[in-house]
Every structure is written in C-alpha cells, then in structure tokens.
Design a protein around this motif. Structure first.
Motif, PDB file in Angstrom:
ATOM      1  N   PHE A 197       0.820  -1.211   0.000  1.00 29.66           N
ATOM      2  CA  PHE A 197       0.000   0.000   0.000  1.00 29.66           C
ATOM      3  C   PHE A 197       0.859   1.268   0.000  1.00 29.66           C
ATOM      4  N   VAL A 198       1.908   1.284   0.808  1.00 31.22           N
ATOM      5  CA  VAL A 198       2.747   2.481   0.917  1.00 31.22           C
ATOM      6  C   VAL A 198       3.447   2.765  -0.408  1.00 31.22           C
ATOM      7  N   GLU A 199       3.972   1.730  -1.055  1.00 29.39           N
ATOM      8  CA  GLU A 199       4.649   1.921  -2.343  1.00 29.39           C
ATOM      9  C   GLU A 199       3.680   2.442  -3.403  1.00 29.39           C
ATOM     10  N   VAL A 200       2.500   1.842  -3.468  1.00 32.15           N
ATOM     11  CA  VAL A 200       1.507   2.242  -4.477  1.00 32.15           C
ATOM     12  C   VAL A 200       1.042   3.673  -4.221  1.00 32.15           C
ATOM     13  N   ARG A 201       0.732   3.993  -2.965  1.00 35.02           N
ATOM     14  CA  ARG A 201       0.278   5.344  -2.634  1.00 35.02           C
ATOM     15  C   ARG A 201       1.364   6.365  -2.928  1.00 35.02           C
ATOM     16  N   THR A 202       2.627   6.044  -2.610  1.00 33.83           N
ATOM     17  CA  THR A 202       3.735   6.974  -2.855  1.00 33.83           C
ATOM     18  C   THR A 202       3.928   7.214  -4.344  1.00 33.83           C
ATOM     19  N   ALA A 203       3.998   6.141  -5.114  1.00 28.11           N
ATOM     20  CA  ALA A 203       4.188   6.276  -6.565  1.00 28.11           C
ATOM     21  C   ALA A 203       3.011   7.012  -7.203  1.00 28.11           C
ATOM     22  N   SER A 204       1.797   6.691  -6.781  1.00 24.04           N
ATOM     23  CA  SER A 204       0.604   7.355  -7.321  1.00 24.04           C
ATOM     24  C   SER A 204       0.614   8.845  -7.007  1.00 24.04           C
ATOM     25  N   SER A 205       0.953   9.165  -5.779  1.00 23.67           N
ATOM     26  CA  SER A 205       0.996  10.582  -5.375  1.00 23.67           C
ATOM     27  C   SER A 205       2.059  11.354  -6.144  1.00 23.67           C
ATOM     28  N   LEU A 206       3.223  10.733  -6.322  1.00 20.95           N
ATOM     29  CA  LEU A 206       4.284  11.394  -7.095  1.00 20.95           C
ATOM     30  C   LEU A 206       3.843  11.650  -8.531  1.00 20.95           C
TER      31      LEU A 206
END
Length: 175
Positions: A78-87
């Motif tokens: 979840f953290v990786e997906v949320r971070t990449a999506s936000s970037l």
C-alpha cells in the motif's frame, strides 16, 4: 447428468452461471452443452458479477474512462503504491495544473480541485461514478491505485489504461 434429468422433466429453459471469461462466449458454450444433451430448451446465460457490473456501470455513467487518460499503479504494498501514485499525480499537477488531474483511490479521491474522502473500498459503480465526475469537471488525466483487492473484486475491470506502472515486478535489477 443434470441436463438429462432436465430433459426427462421437459424443462424449457436452462440457466448457466459462472463463465469467468468473456472470451468463453457463454451463449455458444451453453448451446453446445444443450446440443450434446439433446435437450430442446432455451439457454439463459449469466455473466459473473465481477465482469458484468463494471461494464454496466461504465455504460450507465457514459463510459467516462474513455474521456480520460488513465494511468494505473499496480502493486501489493500500500505504501509503495500510494507513494508512486501521489508522485505521478503531483507531476501531472505541476505540468498541467491541479484542475486537470484526478486521483482514484479507496481512501481519498481527487476530482481536479475537489477532494472526496471515500473511506471504503471502491466498488465498480463508485469508481465509474467518480470517473464520470472527473470527466464532467474537466479532468484530463487520472492516476488509479490498483491494489490486489481492487483487481480481485473486478472494480477496475473494463478500464483501458493508457499507461501502467507495475511495482509488483521483483526481477528488475538497478545498477
């Protein structure tokens, strides 16, 4: 065996449920089963929920995904997906302005300048409704978080992504 029993009871219609792939052409498969059984009946086929509902919802809301450029970020963390999506969303915002980008996720969705606290897993109908609202407000690009539960539930079925970022790959080596 069930079709033989149906023939003995003079059944006029048979309901077929559970075809998992549209490519299986359920009507043709059902007809073949009826032909082999010798049963003179109408075949009624039902497509599974995770295939039918996303397409029905898309049609109901005017196929909003076709009006947007969709980027999916696939991953299991979840953290990786949320971070990449936000970037990615922030990069689009810097390039094109806040009003032209959307962000589709289970917790919080951004419709241009407006933020919607979803607070629950996305359903196919809710996802299509949010995409329709994005398209109606002038959003051009949408980043979509694609977590395993959304893929398994069929929430994202029927969406054609213009770009996909796959964080699930483990065989990529960085030098």
């Amino acid at each position: 065996e069930d079709l033989a029993i149906a023939a003995e009871k003079h059944v006029v219609a048979v309901l077929f449920v559970g075809y998992e792939h549209e490519e299986a052409e359920p009507k043709n498969e059902a007809k073949k089963l009826l032909d082999v059984s010798g049963l003179d009946a109408v075949a009624i086929t039902i497509v599974p929920f995770n295939i039918a509902v996303p397409h029905l919802a898309s049609t109901f809301f005017g196929n909003p995904a076709s009006k947007l450029r969709l980027t999916a970020v696939f991953g299991t963390d979840f953290v990786e997906v949320r971070t990449a999506s936000s970037l990615l969303a922030n990069m689009l915002e810097v390039q094109n302005g806040m009003a032209s980008r959307g962000f589709l996720a289970s917790q919080r969705t951004t419709l241009g300048r407006r933020v919607v606290d979803v607070g629950r897993p996305l359903t196919p109908c809710l996802a299509q409704e949010l995409l329709a609202e994005m398209a109606a407000t002038g959003v051009k690009d949408c980043i979509v978080e694609a977590m395993p539960e959304q893929l398994a539930s069929g929430t994202l079925n029927g969406l054609n992504f213009d770009l996909a970022v796959d964080l699930r790959r483990t065989d990529v080596k960085v030098a």
